[in-house]
Motif scaffolding. Structure first.
Motif, PDB file in Angstrom:
ATOM      1  N   MET A 327       0.800  -1.166   0.085  1.00 48.26           N
ATOM      2  CA  MET A 327       0.165   0.028   0.167  1.00 48.26           C
ATOM      3  C   MET A 327       0.939   1.081   0.190  1.00 48.26           C
ATOM      4  N   GLY A 328       2.153   1.297  -0.429  1.00 46.33           N
ATOM      5  CA  GLY A 328       3.017   2.379  -0.117  1.00 46.33           C
ATOM      6  C   GLY A 328       3.721   2.335   0.995  1.00 46.33           C
ATOM      7  N   LEU A 329       3.619   1.407   2.041  1.00 43.73           N
ATOM      8  CA  LEU A 329       4.419   1.584   3.149  1.00 43.73           C
ATOM      9  C   LEU A 329       5.827   1.172   2.633  1.00 43.73           C
ATOM     10  N   ALA A 330       6.012   0.530   1.838  1.00 44.46           N
ATOM     11  CA  ALA A 330       7.405   0.254   1.377  1.00 44.46           C
ATOM     12  C   ALA A 330       7.220  -0.422  -0.296  1.00 44.46           C
ATOM     13  N   TRP A 331       8.112   0.082  -0.967  1.00 50.47           N
ATOM     14  CA  TRP A 331       7.898  -1.032  -2.430  1.00 50.47           C
ATOM     15  C   TRP A 331       9.477  -0.710  -2.872  1.00 50.47           C
ATOM     16  N   GLY A 332       9.852  -1.428  -4.009  1.00 50.26           N
ATOM     17  CA  GLY A 332      10.914  -1.507  -4.793  1.00 50.26           C
ATOM     18  C   GLY A 332      11.183  -2.253  -6.055  1.00 50.26           C
ATOM     19  N   PHE A 333      12.154  -1.828  -6.563  1.00 49.91           N
ATOM     20  CA  PHE A 333      12.336  -2.481  -8.002  1.00 49.91           C
ATOM     21  C   PHE A 333      13.750  -3.353  -7.894  1.00 49.91           C
ATOM     22  N   ILE A 334      14.096  -4.326  -8.682  1.00 45.96           N
ATOM     23  CA  ILE A 334      15.239  -5.068  -9.006  1.00 45.96           C
ATOM     24  C   ILE A 334      15.270  -5.276 -10.247  1.00 45.96           C
ATOM     25  N   GLU A 335      16.749  -5.246 -10.610  1.00 46.25           N
ATOM     26  CA  GLU A 335      17.231  -6.086 -11.966  1.00 46.25           C
ATOM     27  C   GLU A 335      18.150  -7.060 -11.266  1.00 46.25           C
ATOM     28  N   PHE A 336      17.761  -8.374 -11.869  1.00 43.34           N
ATOM     29  CA  PHE A 336      18.724  -9.390 -11.262  1.00 43.34           C
ATOM     30  C   PHE A 336      19.039 -10.623 -12.393  1.00 43.34           C
ATOM     31  N   THR A 337      19.861 -11.220 -12.518  1.00 42.33           N
ATOM     32  CA  THR A 337      19.984 -12.337 -13.327  1.00 42.33           C
ATOM     33  C   THR A 337      20.099 -13.778 -12.776  1.00 42.33           C
ATOM     34  N   LEU A 338      19.206 -14.648 -13.059  1.00 37.32           N
ATOM     35  CA  LEU A 338      19.262 -15.851 -12.619  1.00 37.32           C
ATOM     36  C   LEU A 338      20.125 -16.802 -13.479  1.00 37.32           C
ATOM     37  N   PRO A 339      20.919 -17.837 -12.752  1.00 32.37           N
ATOM     38  CA  PRO A 339      21.680 -18.677 -13.797  1.00 32.37           C
ATOM     39  C   PRO A 339      20.943 -19.698 -14.029  1.00 32.37           C
TER      40      PRO A 339
END
Length: 386
Positions: A327-339
């Motif tokens: 709800m906006g208490l916390a949020w985030g974005f990630i760029e990652f690579t899976l082997p």
């Protein structure tokens, strides 16, 4: 906004576990049919035997460790995100896992309570600690929640016509190495989001005994004295995600080439939100990984559950963009690579750890009668001692 960029943190494995019990919706119910169409959910896994995020995490973590060939006592750091720990008062699920898996004393463990934005926060915390502590090499992060305790009995769960939330715990194993594919994380927070999503019977309201409340956002809510359900303003959450979060993602995507990502793994809030994000962001639906249909909204575990639910698509490895939000208490974005071959399919389990579970004392009538004690022969006056 806080931005983290790690180039020495390699993802080794992803594993998830869910309860074996499956709650399917009545296909003859108009309400269930309408709900399934709007939310994109046909069933959820939810415990009828008091399984918890700890039980599910224990199974998922053992699966992940076996997959990479690590012994439990090789772990240097373990962090568990949950809003439904087995015990309270400072005893986290991380501590109980430390006991059950016999982790070494030098393995640092603690819990977080971030909710649906768990994954970017977990990764930023353990990545930062690994950069600062030379003895942290092998890391486990876990996230999961269970919902069955919000019902009065297993019968209430069975009678519930539809359910948005499913249960599950996800695990990611990471290793600090000299060089790894970049792991980029952006974190955000907005405390006023609590107005639209929180648990009423909390410490601040421990002495409240009313069944009707005026909530901080002005809404009126009727709640029974034993009701432990979260208050959620669904419309406000929908507007927040499809408005503010979507605008931030649009801005973010102007700085990156979307073609570099193989798939997008977003928090599985509900089908309407995911569909709106795909449309507004111009993302091809086939590149948006989903787990809603079979697992529902699994809270902070949902991105990990989604990866496991699509393990067959990720066998060759993949470059992923992920967004986690509540709800906006916390949020985030990630760029990652899976082997390649790092993601295990979703595991189902009936395991229920009970060693730390309190056991009620049976009523007196049910208690066994103690054996009769042999009686001593009475001493005669003649034989009585002086």
């Amino acid at each position: 906004m806080s931005t983290f960029l790690f180039s020495n943190l390699a993802i080794k494995a992803v594993a998830t576990a869910v309860p074996a019990q499956v709650h399917t919706f009545d296909p003859n119910s108009r309400r269930a049919a309408r709900f399934s169409k709007q939310m994109g959910i046909e069933q959820v896994h939810i415990s009828l035997t008091e399984q918890t995020s700890l039980d599910l995490g224990y199974v998922a973590l053992k699966d992940a460790l076996a997959h990479v060939g690590w012994a439990p006592d090789e772990l240097d750091l373990l962090v568990f995100n949950t809003q439904s720990p087995d015990l309270r008062g400072g005893v986290g699920n991380s501590h109980l896992l430390h006991k059950y898996l016999k982790l070494k004393e030098s393995c640092a463990v603690f819990d977080l309570t971030v909710g649906c934005a768990a994954l970017p926060y977990l990764l930023s915390v353990v990545g930062s600690l690994a950069c600062c502590a030379s003895n942290i090499t092998k890391i486990a992060i876990l996230s999961g929640d269970t919902k069955w305790m919000q019902y009065q009995s297993p019968e209430d769960i069975k009678l519930s016509p539809v359910q948005l939330s499913g249960e599950g715990t996800g695990v990611m194993l990471l290793e600090r190495v000299s060089a790894a594919p970049p792991l980029k994380i952006e974190l955000y927070a907005q405390g006023q989001g609590y107005l639209y999503l929180f648990n009423l019977p909390s410490l601040k309201n421990s002495w409240q005994r009313s069944e009707d409340y005026v909530l901080p956002d002005g809404a009126h809510w009727h709640v029974g004295p034993l009701d432990n359900r979260n208050y959620m303003n669904g419309m406000a959450i929908h507007e927040f995600v499809t408005g503010k979060i979507c605008d931030q993602l649009k801005s973010y995507f102007t700085q990156v080439d979307l073609a570099t990502f193989d798939y997008f793994a977003f928090h599985q809030a509900n089908g309407q939100i995911l569909s709106a994000l795909c449309t507004k962001l111009g993302l091809a639906p086939e590149r948006m990984l989903s787990s809603l249909k079979h697992y529902g909204n699994t809270s902070g575990a949902s991105v990990l559950v989604t990866l496991s639910a699509n393990a067959d698509k990720l066998n060759d490895g993949a470059h992923i963009f992920s967004a986690s939000y509540g709800m906006g208490l916390a949020w985030g974005f990630i760029e990652f690579t899976l082997p390649p071959h790092a993601v295990l399919p979703v595991s189902t389990t009936e395991l229920c750890l009970t060693e730390h579970q309190l056991k009620p004392v049976p009523p007196p009538s049910a208690q066994p009668t103690p054996p009769a004690q042999p009686t001593q022969p009475a001493l005669s006056a003649k034989a009585a001692p002086l």
